[in-house]
Design a protein around this motif. Structure first.
Motif, mmCIF file in Angstrom:
data_model
loop_
_atom_site.group_PDB
_atom_site.id
_atom_site.type_symbol
_atom_site.label_atom_id
_atom_site.label_comp_id
_atom_site.label_asym_id
_atom_site.label_seq_id
_atom_site.Cartn_x
_atom_site.Cartn_y
_atom_site.Cartn_z
ATOM 1 N N PHE A 187 -10.829 7.414 -7.945
ATOM 2 C CA PHE A 187 -9.987 7.074 -6.788
ATOM 3 C C PHE A 187 -9.739 8.291 -5.893
ATOM 4 O O PHE A 187 -9.688 8.175 -4.676
ATOM 5 N N ALA A 188 -9.595 9.466 -6.514
ATOM 6 C CA ALA A 188 -9.356 10.678 -5.727
ATOM 7 C C ALA A 188 -10.586 11.012 -4.887
ATOM 8 O O ALA A 188 -10.481 11.304 -3.696
ATOM 9 N N ARG A 189 -11.758 10.949 -5.529
ATOM 10 C CA ARG A 189 -12.993 11.317 -4.826
ATOM 11 C C ARG A 189 -13.237 10.410 -3.621
ATOM 12 O O ARG A 189 -13.759 10.866 -2.604
ATOM 13 N N GLU A 190 -12.848 9.143 -3.740
ATOM 14 C CA GLU A 190 -13.004 8.221 -2.603
ATOM 15 C C GLU A 190 -12.236 8.712 -1.381
ATOM 16 O O GLU A 190 -12.559 8.368 -0.257
ATOM 17 N N GLU A 191 -11.180 9.499 -1.624
ATOM 18 C CA GLU A 191 -10.385 10.041 -0.518
ATOM 19 C C GLU A 191 -10.813 11.474 -0.200
ATOM 20 O O GLU A 191 -10.107 12.187 0.519
ATOM 21 N N GLY A 192 -11.928 11.905 -0.775
ATOM 22 C CA GLY A 192 -12.414 13.262 -0.510
ATOM 23 C C GLY A 192 -11.600 14.343 -1.211
ATOM 24 O O GLY A 192 -11.514 15.472 -0.737
ATOM 25 N N ILE A 193 -10.995 13.968 -2.342
ATOM 26 C CA ILE A 193 -10.154 14.922 -3.058
ATOM 27 C C ILE A 193 -10.712 15.144 -4.463
ATOM 28 O O ILE A 193 -11.103 14.194 -5.137
ATOM 29 N N GLU A 194 -10.726 16.391 -4.888
ATOM 30 C CA GLU A 194 -11.115 16.729 -6.253
ATOM 31 C C GLU A 194 -9.822 17.041 -7.007
ATOM 32 O O GLU A 194 -8.971 17.784 -6.519
ATOM 33 N N GLY A 249 -3.922 11.327 1.462
ATOM 34 C CA GLY A 249 -5.088 10.764 0.769
ATOM 35 C C GLY A 249 -4.799 10.627 -0.723
ATOM 36 O O GLY A 249 -5.140 9.620 -1.354
ATOM 37 N N LEU A 250 -4.158 11.646 -1.267
ATOM 38 C CA LEU A 250 -3.837 11.634 -2.694
ATOM 39 C C LEU A 250 -2.920 10.460 -3.039
ATOM 40 O O LEU A 250 -3.110 9.777 -4.047
ATOM 41 N N LEU A 251 -1.915 10.222 -2.189
ATOM 42 C CA LEU A 251 -0.972 9.132 -2.469
ATOM 43 C C LEU A 251 -1.665 7.771 -2.385
ATOM 44 O O LEU A 251 -1.393 6.879 -3.185
ATOM 45 N N ARG A 252 -2.587 7.634 -1.445
ATOM 46 C CA ARG A 252 -3.339 6.371 -1.360
ATOM 47 C C ARG A 252 -4.191 6.182 -2.619
ATOM 48 O O ARG A 252 -4.238 5.097 -3.199
ATOM 49 N N ALA A 253 -4.844 7.281 -3.033
ATOM 50 C CA ALA A 253 -5.677 7.208 -4.231
ATOM 51 C C ALA A 253 -4.819 6.886 -5.456
ATOM 52 O O ALA A 253 -5.214 6.105 -6.323
ATOM 53 N N LEU A 254 -3.626 7.477 -5.477
ATOM 54 C CA LEU A 254 -2.725 7.256 -6.602
ATOM 55 C C LEU A 254 -2.279 5.789 -6.645
ATOM 56 O O LEU A 254 -2.180 5.185 -7.720
ATOM 57 N N TYR A 255 -2.032 5.222 -5.484
ATOM 58 C CA TYR A 255 -1.618 3.818 -5.419
ATOM 59 C C TYR A 255 -2.723 2.912 -5.989
ATOM 60 O O TYR A 255 -2.467 2.021 -6.777
ATOM 61 N N ARG A 256 -3.965 3.209 -5.595
ATOM 62 C CA ARG A 256 -5.084 2.403 -6.110
ATOM 63 C C ARG A 256 -5.244 2.614 -7.615
ATOM 64 O O ARG A 256 -5.540 1.677 -8.358
ATOM 65 N N ALA A 257 -5.049 3.867 -8.033
ATOM 66 C CA ALA A 257 -5.160 4.174 -9.468
ATOM 67 C C ALA A 257 -4.091 3.415 -10.251
ATOM 68 O O ALA A 257 -4.367 2.853 -11.315
ATOM 69 N N SER A 258 -2.870 3.358 -9.721
ATOM 70 C CA SER A 258 -1.782 2.654 -10.412
ATOM 71 C C SER A 258 -2.090 1.171 -10.532
ATOM 72 O O SER A 258 -1.824 0.554 -11.569
ATOM 73 N N ALA A 259 -2.637 0.599 -9.460
ATOM 74 C CA ALA A 259 -2.980 -0.826 -9.487
ATOM 75 C C ALA A 259 -4.069 -1.085 -10.532
ATOM 76 O O ALA A 259 -4.016 -2.070 -11.275
ATOM 77 N N TRP A 260 -5.025 -0.181 -10.601
ATOM 78 C CA TRP A 260 -6.102 -0.310 -11.601
ATOM 79 C C TRP A 260 -5.538 -0.242 -13.021
ATOM 80 O O TRP A 260 -5.899 -1.019 -13.892
ATOM 81 N N VAL A 261 -4.610 0.695 -13.212
ATOM 82 C CA VAL A 261 -3.990 0.902 -14.525
ATOM 83 C C VAL A 261 -3.155 -0.318 -14.930
ATOM 84 O O VAL A 261 -3.098 -0.701 -16.092
ATOM 85 N N GLN A 262 -2.514 -0.933 -13.949
ATOM 86 C CA GLN A 262 -1.650 -2.090 -14.226
ATOM 87 C C GLN A 262 -2.460 -3.334 -14.604
ATOM 88 O O GLN A 262 -1.967 -4.194 -15.335
ATOM 89 N N ASP A 263 -3.695 -3.428 -14.125
ATOM 90 C CA ASP A 263 -4.516 -4.619 -14.337
ATOM 91 C C ASP A 263 -4.902 -4.756 -15.822
ATOM 92 O O ASP A 263 -5.619 -3.917 -16.354
ATOM 93 N N PRO A 264 -4.440 -5.835 -16.483
ATOM 94 C CA PRO A 264 -4.713 -5.975 -17.924
ATOM 95 C C PRO A 264 -6.202 -5.965 -18.260
ATOM 96 O O PRO A 264 -6.577 -5.579 -19.358
ATOM 97 N N SER A 265 -7.060 -6.355 -17.314
ATOM 98 C CA SER A 265 -8.486 -6.405 -17.638
ATOM 99 C C SER A 265 -9.089 -5.006 -17.768
ATOM 100 O O SER A 265 -10.202 -4.842 -18.251
ATOM 101 N N ASN A 266 -8.347 -3.968 -17.353
ATOM 102 C CA ASN A 266 -8.848 -2.593 -17.497
ATOM 103 C C ASN A 266 -8.257 -1.882 -18.721
ATOM 104 O O ASN A 266 -8.500 -0.696 -18.936
ATOM 105 N N ARG A 267 -7.460 -2.613 -19.481
ATOM 106 C CA ARG A 267 -6.691 -1.993 -20.557
ATOM 107 C C ARG A 267 -7.557 -1.315 -21.623
ATOM 108 O O ARG A 267 -7.226 -0.228 -22.091
ATOM 109 N N VAL A 268 -8.661 -1.981 -21.991
ATOM 110 C CA VAL A 268 -9.506 -1.416 -23.050
ATOM 111 C C VAL A 268 -10.141 -0.112 -22.577
ATOM 112 O O VAL A 268 -10.093 0.915 -23.267
#
Lengths: 191, 388
Positions: free
Chosen positions: B25-32, B226-245
């Protein structure tokens, strides 16, 4: 002035104690990790505490800092008058300093500076030692690979080394990686 | 490409930061992003303060304590993002339960009754991981709600998770309030039972936040957004039960938690094993990474923490301190950064805390936003300032 040094590494703690004694601070007690840290510090009643930032007990020490705000012994993290630079140097070196009972900053400054320089020196020495150890381990591995090649192919040592080096060059890998492959393979065949 | 150095403590709630880096998610915003595991919260705070880290996983009260000058080197920190609500468990050691004649699956009311009755003949000692932690304030809140005086009837000691097994073994602590997976790890070792979760004390409690130095955030405004946007997407990904494993496996890696994925997954799902005998208990909203405005840095949450610091005598909340606390939270930065995502963002900076017993619609500039639940265990309500 009584100084407590909390450090997981005995050698480094020893170095600091020695250096402090030379600098005119003979009253130094080294405390290793303990689950009754605050009680122990209460008994020791130090004027200053130096702590290794790799010690998990550091957050316990911080509690003392908070509790002391309400009781008799104010404890504070050492902050230099010159601003952030000396804290940054300490944190970077991996050491924290706390002063008790409003000990004059001028008195702890040399202790802090000495701790920073000793921590940095220790890290440097350790890096050098680690590099030397790694180099030795690599040389042993290459020697073993050479021995295996000499035996399997009936060649001389010099030729075995050339073979290793040329293979490494051709595959754009390090000699030690090729050697590791040979040793692992040989071990597999002998199991 | 900007590299952002971030410090973290090995806990399940480092998940959004791990996803930020590992899922890209960070790299999508051009952040390492580089993540650095730390041994103590004090280290994280100091390294953030002196600039060795640009951002950090922080306990919600930590940035406030720093800005209030209560702990650590002087620094001016901001909190533009809440990484998660809750995720802590309150445990009683097996030795304590046995000593006071309670079964391993004893409930919170039973434990409270024993503490009130002074069943040990000495104050019961609870471990918390850090002084300025949500754990500490929620523990005190629960104790007080049960008619227990935290200053007289119990002792609260800081015991970092790596030192907890030793503290339990030596009988230094009778219980602990700790972030997962460390409660579950103690249950698996047969050392403790989980008898309450933070969610049951305050369903809306901000647990970890993302903090930065104000000066750094201002000097790197583009990267921060950019970081905050990436973080928001990361949080949504983390919340999604289908990504839990996948997430459990990622967190289990040596560089992060270095534990089994199974024990991590329990916390992510809220399906906890509560006793060494294997009693299962599902806790709804055990840890929330992204739901409604859970990641929004509410001033009211920070002000609640200030009231608790004052309640227990750690500070006197003057108008100046209130101003410092409000100024630590950065809701406008959150809005500026996340508006381009087209998500529903709260219109207000503050809300009444504790009034919602279920998910409830709220005002936002864009579409419908649901807030809560955010109830307190004693039914209390905190109104930060009726005028807001």
């Amino acid at each position: 002035m009584k100084i407590v040094v909390i450090d997981l590494q005995n050698e480094r703690a020893g170095l600091i104690k020695e250096a402090l004694a030379e600098a005119g601070f003979p009253d130094v007690v080294v405390v290793a990790e303990t689950d009754r840290l605050l009680e122990r510090l209460g008994e020791l009643d130090p004027d200053a505490v130096l702590i290794d930032l790799e010690a998990p007990s550091r957050d316990m020490l911080e509690q003392m800092f908070e509790v002391s705000r309400q009781v008799k012994r104010p404890v504070a993290m050492f902050v230099d008058d010159t601003g952030e630079s000396s804290i940054a140097a300490a944190v970077e070196a991996g050491v924290g300093a706390y002063v008790v009972n409003g000990l004059a900053k001028a008195r702890i400054k040399p202790v802090m500076d000495l701790a920073i320089s000793r921590y940095n020196a220790f890290t440097r020495l350790q890096t050098e030692l680690d590099t030397a150890k790694a180099a030795l381990a690599e040389r042993k591995l290459i020697d073993r690979a050479k021995g295996i090649l000499m035996k399997m192919r009936g060649i001389e040592e010099e030729e075995a080394y050339k073979l290793l080096r040329n293979t490494a060059m051709n595959q754009n890998r390090r000699i030690v990686e090729i050697a590791e492959g040979i040793v692992t393979t040989a071990e597999l065949f002998h199991q | 490409m900007t590299e952002i150095r971030i410090g973290f403590i090995p806990l399940v709630d480092v998940a959004p930061l791990v996803a930020l880096k590992e899922i890209g998610f960070a790299r999508e915003e051009g952040i390492e992003v580089s993540l650095h595991r730390e041994i103590s919260w004090s280290n994280i705070r100091d390294k953030l303060a002196v600039g060795l880290y640009d951002g950090s996983h922080l306990l919600a009260p930590m940035a406030l304590a720093t800005n209030l000058g209560l702990a650590g080197p002087p620094a001016d920190l901001i909190v533009p993002y809440v990484l998660n609500l809750n995720g802590d468990v309150l445990c009683a050691t097996s030795a304590f339960l046995e000593a006071v004649g309670l079964p391993p699956d004893a409930g919170a009311k039973d434990v409270a009754a024993r503490i009130r009755a002074g069943a040990l003949g000495r104050p019961v000692t609870f471990g918390v991981p850090f002084f300025f932690s949500t754990h500490h304030f929620l523990l005190r809140y629960w104790l007080a709600s049960e008619g227990i005086d935290p200053a007289r009837d119990v002792r609260i000691e800081v015991v970092p998770p790596p030192l907890m097994p030793e503290a339990i073994g030596n009988g230094v602590i009778d219980g602990m309030m700790v972030g997962e997976p460390w409660g579950s790890v103690a249950v698996d070792r047969g050392e403790a039972s989980i008898f309450l979760s933070a969610t049951e004390i305050w369903a809306g409690a901000p647990e970890k936040v993302f903090g930065m130095r104000r000066s750094w955030a201002e000097a790197n405004a583009g990267a921060v957004q950019g970081l905050l946007r990436a973080l928001y997407r990361a949080s949504a990904w983390v919340q999604d039960p289908s990504n839990r494993v996948t997430l459990s496996e990622l967190l289990a890696r040596e560089a992060y938690l270095d534990l089994s994925a199974e024990v991590i997954e329990r916390a992510l799902s809220g399906d906890l094993t509560r006793t060494p005998q294997g009693l299962q208990g599902k806790i709804d909203r055990f840890v929330v990474f992204q739901d409604g405005a859970s990641s929004f840095p509410w001033l009211s949450q920070a002000l609640w923490l200030l009231t608790q610091m004052e309640r227990w005598g750690f500070v006197s909340a003057t108008p100046e301190l209130q101003r410092v606390v409000r100024n630590t939270m950065a809701p406008n930065l959150y809005r500026e950064a996340l508006t381009p995502l087209g998500i529903a963002i709260p219109s207000a900076n503050s809300k009444v805390e504790g009034a919602l017993h279920e998910s409830t619609p709220a005002a936002s500039a864009l579409g419908r936003l649901f807030l809560g639940p955010d109830a307190f265990c004693d039914g209390g309500v905190f109104d930060p300032a009726p005028s807001e």
